[in-house]
Design a protein around this motif. Structure first.
Motif, short mmCIF file in Angstrom:
data_model
loop_
_atom_site.label_atom_id
_atom_site.label_comp_id
_atom_site.label_asym_id
_atom_site.label_seq_id
_atom_site.Cartn_x
_atom_site.Cartn_y
_atom_site.Cartn_z
N VAL A 101 51.61 34.73 23.16
CA VAL A 101 52.64 35.28 24.05
C VAL A 101 52.53 34.65 25.44
O VAL A 101 53.54 34.40 26.12
CB VAL A 101 52.51 36.81 24.13
CG1 VAL A 101 53.52 37.39 25.12
CG2 VAL A 101 52.71 37.43 22.76
N ALA A 102 51.32 34.35 25.87
CA ALA A 102 51.11 33.78 27.21
C ALA A 102 51.51 32.31 27.31
O ALA A 102 51.71 31.81 28.43
CB ALA A 102 49.65 33.94 27.61
N ARG A 145 52.14 40.58 32.24
CA ARG A 145 53.36 40.38 31.44
C ARG A 145 53.06 40.45 29.95
O ARG A 145 53.80 41.08 29.17
CB ARG A 145 54.01 39.04 31.79
CG ARG A 145 55.29 38.72 31.04
CD ARG A 145 56.38 39.70 31.36
NE ARG A 145 57.65 39.32 30.77
CZ ARG A 145 58.65 40.15 30.54
NH1 ARG A 145 58.54 41.43 30.87
NH2 ARG A 145 59.76 39.74 29.99
N VAL A 146 51.98 39.84 29.53
CA VAL A 146 51.60 39.87 28.12
C VAL A 146 51.34 41.31 27.68
O VAL A 146 51.78 41.74 26.60
CB VAL A 146 50.36 38.98 27.86
CG1 VAL A 146 49.80 39.24 26.47
CG2 VAL A 146 50.72 37.51 28.03
N ALA A 147 50.63 42.07 28.49
CA ALA A 147 50.34 43.48 28.15
C ALA A 147 51.62 44.29 28.03
O ALA A 147 51.77 45.11 27.11
CB ALA A 147 49.42 44.08 29.22
N LYS A 169 47.61 33.70 36.79
CA LYS A 169 46.90 34.29 35.66
C LYS A 169 47.02 35.81 35.64
O LYS A 169 47.20 36.41 34.57
CB LYS A 169 45.42 33.90 35.73
CG LYS A 169 44.57 34.41 34.57
CD LYS A 169 45.03 33.79 33.25
CE LYS A 169 44.04 34.06 32.12
NZ LYS A 169 43.91 35.49 31.80
N ASP A 170 46.94 36.47 36.79
CA ASP A 170 47.05 37.92 36.78
C ASP A 170 48.45 38.37 36.38
O ASP A 170 48.62 39.39 35.70
CB ASP A 170 46.65 38.52 38.14
CG ASP A 170 47.46 37.95 39.29
OD1 ASP A 170 47.96 36.82 39.17
OD2 ASP A 170 47.58 38.64 40.32
N GLN A 206 52.20 29.98 30.72
CA GLN A 206 51.33 28.90 31.18
C GLN A 206 52.13 27.64 31.46
O GLN A 206 51.92 26.97 32.48
CB GLN A 206 50.25 28.62 30.12
CG GLN A 206 49.27 29.78 29.92
CD GLN A 206 48.42 29.60 28.67
OE1 GLN A 206 48.56 28.62 27.95
NE2 GLN A 206 47.54 30.57 28.42
N LEU A 207 53.09 27.34 30.57
CA LEU A 207 53.94 26.17 30.79
C LEU A 207 54.77 26.32 32.06
O LEU A 207 55.09 25.33 32.73
CB LEU A 207 54.87 25.96 29.59
CG LEU A 207 54.23 25.55 28.27
CD1 LEU A 207 55.31 25.39 27.20
CD2 LEU A 207 53.45 24.24 28.42
#
Length: 391
Positions: free
Chosen positions: A109-110, A126-128, A120-121, A114-115
């Motif tokens: 999902v991340a 967002r993933v959570a 990172k935080d 990353q792209l």
């Protein structure tokens, strides 16, 4: 007022194999508008051109001619660098999930974040959020091989939503899933549309998928859009043979060819399917308004004293209104049966499969079941018929 978010204007896409004298036209002069907030179904059999059409939206394919406008930009005129910000607003869900087997659920999902160089935080937050939304908050550390098909597709949906897209393209997103899992994924996509306002384009060969999730639909055949409009209108009054065949696979009550053949073996009389349409269909770009159907069958049977047996049927709901079909065997002498069928045909749309002794070809029967115009002067029709003129 509806706001267009994707527009095809006389779009043609051709492919030419090396050495071939003529190009193959996968998309043939398509003009189509998808409005913001739609769940828009594009349906067709294999080779109809529907997947090529969706690849023109994010310019994975370039049209041979015509223009595609997405989010207000003519994407056919843009270079790769100019396309990047538009593609970031388009999420994609795939039939075979396309997950990284060596990445965990959270890492899959991340990946688009990353792209896109999210902090990172922010990525973690967002993933959570997304995994909670799709019901996989307890699966973050698992790998795709440890998930069911439905769970894999939920990861795919979460990944497609990661960068807050405005458009979601779902290409046969439920074709690899069992019926129960398909229902769960469709319900999730409906939530995506309703809660986030994301426009969803669903590419499928399954008419029941369109029935359950879409508000508008386009039917493709041989690269062309042969019919389009509100889902209820297309289901309730299909005008093209290919659409009628699709509807027969999705709407409860229309018997399939094998069942019709069995009915002819079991019942000698006239096998007639009466289409049920609860309300009139408004006039659209492909034809006139169409009247409701199947609302007074019992009264006509009683009035004419016709012998009848209810053999098969079902009623479904599309867009909040009833659609379906009921199949009868009607029997008796022709002097009584003919006036009854004539009046029934004036008030309802019929699929006449003939008798066991004189059956009607299935496709021919479907093709002959044309919808009646709304507001037609039925008494006038009856007068013409009584004069012996063709209906």
């Amino acid at each position: 007022m509806s706001q267009p978010i994707i527009t095809f204007d006389h779009v043609v896409k051709e492919f030419r194999d090396r050495g071939a004298k003529r190009a193959f036209r996968a998309v043939d002069d398509v003009s189509l508008t998808i409005n913001r907030g739609d769940v828009f179904g594009v349906i067709g059999y294999s080779g109809a051109g529907k997947s090529t059409l969706v690849r023109l939206i994010n310019e994975l394919e370039r049209p041979t001619s015509g223009t595609v406008t997405v989010l207000g930009s003519n994407v056919t005129a843009l270079g790769e660098s100019q396309l990047r910000p538009i593609r970031q607003k388009i999420g994609m869900i795939f039939q075979q999930f396309n997950l990284f087997s060596t990445k965990t659920v959270a890492q899959n999902v991340a990946y688009p974040l990353q792209l896109d160089h999210w902090r990172k935080d922010y990525q973690d937050r967002r993933v959570a959020e997304l995994l909670e939304f799709v019901g996989l908050a307890d699966q973050t550390g698992k790998y795709p091989s440890q998930l069911s098909g439905g769970q894999k597709q939920r990861v795919g949906i979460a990944r497609a939503l990661a960068t807050n897209p405005e458009i979601l393209l779902a290409d046969e997103a439920t074709s690899a899933l069992d019926p129960d899992t398909t229902s769960e994924v469709l319900a999730l996509l409906k939530r995506v549309n309703e809660e986030f306002g994301i426009t969803i384009v669903v590419i499928t060969h399954q008419m029941n998928v369109v029935q359950r999730i879409a508000n508008r639909v386009a039917v493709m055949s041989a690269g062309r859009v042969v019919e389009s409009g509100d889902v209820y209108d297309v289901f309730a009054a299909p005008r093209e043979a290919v659409t009628k065949r699709f509807i027969a696979t999705a709407v409860d009550g229309v018997p399939e060819p094998e069942r019709v053949a069995q009915l002819h073996r079991d019942w000698p009389g006239r096998i007639v399917t009466v289409l049920i349409r609860q309300k009139d269909v408004a006039a659209g770009e492909h034809g006139d308004a169409v009247a409701a159907s199947g609302q007074n069958i019992s009264q006509l049977i009683a009035r004419h004293g016709v012998a009848s047996s209810l053999l098969y049927g079902g009623i479904d709901t599309v867009g909040g209104s009833a659609i379906g079909a009921i199949t009868y065997e009607f029997s008796g002498d022709e002097a009584r049966l003919r006036p009854f069928l004539d009046e029934l045909g004036r008030d309802s749309d019929l699929i006449d499969f003939g008798t066991a002794a004189c059956p009607v070809d299935y496709d021919a029967a479907l093709a002959a079941a044309g919808p009646r115009a709304a507001g037609a002067d039925r008494h006038g029709e009856r007068d013409e018929n009584e004069k012996g003129e063709p209906r």
